[in-house]
Design an enzyme around this catalytic site. Structure first.
Site, PDB file in Angstrom:
ATOM      1  NE  ARG A 181     -49.003 -39.365 -10.827  1.00  0.00           N
ATOM      2  CZ  ARG A 181     -48.434 -39.069 -12.074  1.00  0.00           C
ATOM      3  NH1 ARG A 181     -47.429 -39.337 -12.687  1.00  0.00           N
ATOM      4  NH2 ARG A 181     -49.519 -38.402 -12.767  1.00  0.00           N
ATOM      5  CG  HIS A 184     -50.227 -32.188  -4.236  1.00  0.00           C
ATOM      6  ND1 HIS A 184     -51.523 -32.207  -4.733  1.00  0.00           N
ATOM      7  CD2 HIS A 184     -50.445 -30.863  -3.522  1.00  0.00           C
ATOM      8  CE1 HIS A 184     -52.308 -31.247  -4.265  1.00  0.00           C
ATOM      9  NE2 HIS A 184     -51.556 -30.415  -3.425  1.00  0.00           N
ATOM     10  CB  CYS A 185     -50.044 -33.659  -9.781  1.00  0.00           C
ATOM     11  SG  CYS A 185     -49.624 -35.512  -9.743  1.00  0.00           S
ATOM     12  CG  MET A 186     -55.264 -33.701 -10.731  1.00  0.00           C
ATOM     13  SD  MET A 186     -56.500 -32.793  -9.755  1.00  0.00           S
ATOM     14  CE  MET A 186     -57.808 -33.976  -9.768  1.00  0.00           C
TER      15      MET A 186
END
Length: 654
Positions: A30, A26-28
């Site tokens: 998504r 995951h990112c910030m």
């Protein structure tokens, strides 16, 4: 388990199960999946989840937009799924298996510039602030700047250039570092290589054009000479040199014995890459970069510049979807190096503003839809601040017409922007704050362009949405009287079942039998419309089918007497077999689908035993209510006729 455990289970099933997950991170905002079989993912079902704000596929990854709570969601997901998360880099490496050559090249460019973006944005803001200090003639009747009026601000202007120069003139250092980081080689060697490209011993790249050929310093090797030219702010020479360093290091590491690798590998790889950079790659990269920027500059300033502005403004948002927009970073930086400014980046900022304004239109249209506003408002704010993904994927693409309205507004603003020659000193924040990066002389005109990028998409979205009946969160719904409720009088155009459903024109009967209004059901909750408007069927057969294409979102495993559907146009339906049949605790009822399963018009949903229902003392009348109108407009409910499952239209809409 955390608060997202149930949502995580639902997403796991919709994504195709644990066995379909090749990698996840995951990112910030998504969740990022690499799916073994992307076709197994139920995109409509995933986007129908309350916790999900949108989804898209990019660079071989299936990305699900969650929002600020993605870290907690991710933790619950890996716990529920029984998988181990991996780093974003590992996900990207796995995703490359799903990419073609062009996609890999674009991904490489994106990965090189991604770590540099914060510094580039800071540099752009610094230059923008310096514009306000030393270039805006606001004092003494418009004859002096703040720096000319105040020694403090003159000193501040000079001091801030320390940062601006470090960001833009020394850009090759950052590029070389980023490439070595991406390639997994020795990063300090990349930094040193970058420093050799911008060394003070070399003629500054910005001074080459004004220096006579015989005055350019050179290295004299006897048989030949090499000009001592720096590559300040140059992109391609740095990229070519850095990749050469990486491949040389990997080569020497492979062939060099371990006992001497510490000496041989860095020495040979760095020396040869520096030689290649200044003898061959630098001049070639400079010419290629200059050629690319010349073509773009000619398009922006030539006879057809208005057409260029319209086309670029219109297509930039779709480029974001494909990932091709990452290439504009390199082009912008090359334009700045060659022409002391970029006319491309202002249009990018305007495109972002236009998409945010389309969302603003949706905020107005859906002002009474609290659930929609949970996505709309933060998406609009983030888009105006330069982060477009929540707006594009979470709102505009779901409805499509706001996305197109944003593209049209961006094209209009792009035409004015290019016609006026608006130029930016640097890449900045790609939204409303972007005006700080515009050269002072063009700030008023850019403000006009911003107004166009706000007004046109907002008005277009509002007009089109109002025409579609989206002024409130709840669409108009009309019950057609029995005498006018025949199928022939519905006014729906002909065509096959799948064709009509694809256009979102009608839902069809889910059972054979008489179609009646809810008021004839004889149940307080349904008859009074507490659950929503709808109709009922007095069944003549025993299998409930889907009225249209959609996803199963609600099931009652204990009683199996009801099912909830999310249709493709956003309408949510509840189909309830019999009255008070929950008391039968599932006896006589069989589910023919699973939760999260994709269904089409006519797909069997529930099989029930009419005789058992009667013996239990319950009516077998089957109810269908609209619990959420979704994207449907002016729903008309048709009753007072005998319906045939999967043939007779029972609800029509625009």
């Amino acid at each position: 388990m955390g608060k997202y455990a149930e949502d995580a289970r639902e997403l796991l099933e919709l994504i195709g199960g644990k066995e379909n997950i090749g990698a996840v991170s995951h990112c910030m905002t998504r969740m990022r999946f690499v799916l073994n079989d992307p076709g197994k993912a139920d995109v409509a079902g995933i986007e129908g989840m309350k916790a999900v704000k949108g989804s898209f596929t990019q660079s071989g990854q299936f990305q699900v937009i969650i929002g600020n709570g993605v870290a907690d969601f991710y933790n619950d997901f890996v716990a529920v799924a029984g998988v181990e998360g991996v780093s974003k880099d590992a996900v990207k490496q796995a995703a490359k298996k799903n990419q073609n050559v062009l996609q890999r090249a674009i991904t490489a460019i994106a990965e090189i510039f991604a770590p540099l973006i914060p510094a580039i944005i800071v540099g752009g803001l610094i230059l923008g602030f310096r514009n306000c200090i030393d270039s805006l003639y606001l004092f003494e009747n418009g004859t002096k700047t703040l720096a000319e009026m105040s020694q403090f601000w003159a000193g501040m202007d000079s001091f801030l250039w320390l940062i601006g120069e470090a960001v833009f003139h020394m850009l090759p250092v950052g590029i070389c570092w980023s490439v070595t980081k991406k390639m997994g080689t020795t990063q300090i060697l990349g930094i040193i290589l970058g420093l050799t490209l911008v060394s003070g011993q070399l003629l500054n790249a910005y001074s080459v054009a004004t220096t006579a050929a015989d005055s350019i310093p050179y290295w004299d090797f006897g048989a030949f000479r090499i000009n001592m030219i720096g590559y300040q702010a140059q992109v391609l020479p740095a990229i070519l040199a850095a990749f050469t360093l990486c491949y040389l290091e990997k080569f020497f590491r492979k062939i060099t014995p371990q006992v001497i690798s510490m000496v041989v590998v860095p020495f040979c790889s760095l020396l040869l890459s520096v030689v290649a950079a200044h003898f061959i790659l630098g001049p070639i990269g400079w010419k290629i970069g200059s050629a690319i920027s010349s073509v773009v500059y000619a398009g922006i300033t030539g006879s057809f510049k208005v057409v260029f502005g319209a086309v670029f403004g219109f297509v930039y948002a779709p480029l974001v979807i494909t990932g091709l927009h990452h290439m504009t970073n390199a082009i912008d930086l090359q334009l700045i190096a060659d022409y002391e400014g970029t006319m491309l980046w202002p249009m990018i900022a305007l495109s972002n503003i236009a998409q945010g304004s389309a969302v603003l239109g949706m905020i107005w249209l859906q002002k009474k839809d609290a659930r929609a506003q949970e996505v709309n408002v933060p998406a609009c704010i983030s888009c105006y601040l330069g982060v477009t993904e929540p707006a594009i994927f979470g709102v505009n693409l779901k409805h499509m017409f706001p996305f197109i309205c944003g593209m049209i507004g961006s094209a209009c603003a792009g035409v004015v922007c290019v016609a006026a020659g608006v130029t930016a000193n640097a890449i900045g924040v790609g939204g409303l704050p972007g005006i700080l990066s515009i050269k002072p002389v063009f700030m008023p005109m850019f403000a006009v362009c911003m107004a166009i990028a706000v007004a046109v998409p907002f008005l277009l979205t509002a007009v089109v949405g109002k025409k579609k009946g989206m002024v409130t969160g709840n669409r108009a719904m009309e019950r057609v009287p029995e005498e006018s409720g025949s199928q022939e009088g519905s006014g729906v155009s002909g065509g096959s079942r799948d064709e009509n459903m694809g256009k979102g024109q009608a839902f069809r009967a889910f059972l054979d039998g008489m179609v009646i209004p809810l008021k004839e059901v004889g149940d307080g909750v349904f008859s009074e419309g507490i659950m929503g408007e709808g109709l009922a069927v007095r069944p003549e057969n025993d299998t409930v089918t889907s009225p249209g294409a959609g996803t199963v979102i609600v099931m009652m495993e204990d009683s199996r007497h009801a099912v909830g559907l999310l249709m493709d146009n956003g309408v949510q339906l509840l189909i309830h077999v019999g009255i008070d049949t929950v008391d039968m605790k599932g006896d006589g009822f069989t589910y023919l689908v699973k939760q999260g399963e994709r269904v089409s018009a006519g797909s069997p949903l529930i099989r029930f035993d009419r005789e058992k229902i009667k013996k239990a003392g319950h009516p077998d009348v089957t109810v269908c209510v609209v619990t959420d109108a979704g994207e449907a407009e002016n729903i008309r409910i048709l009753t007072g006729m005998r319906g045939t499952a999967n043939e007779t239209e029972i609800m029509v809409f625009e």
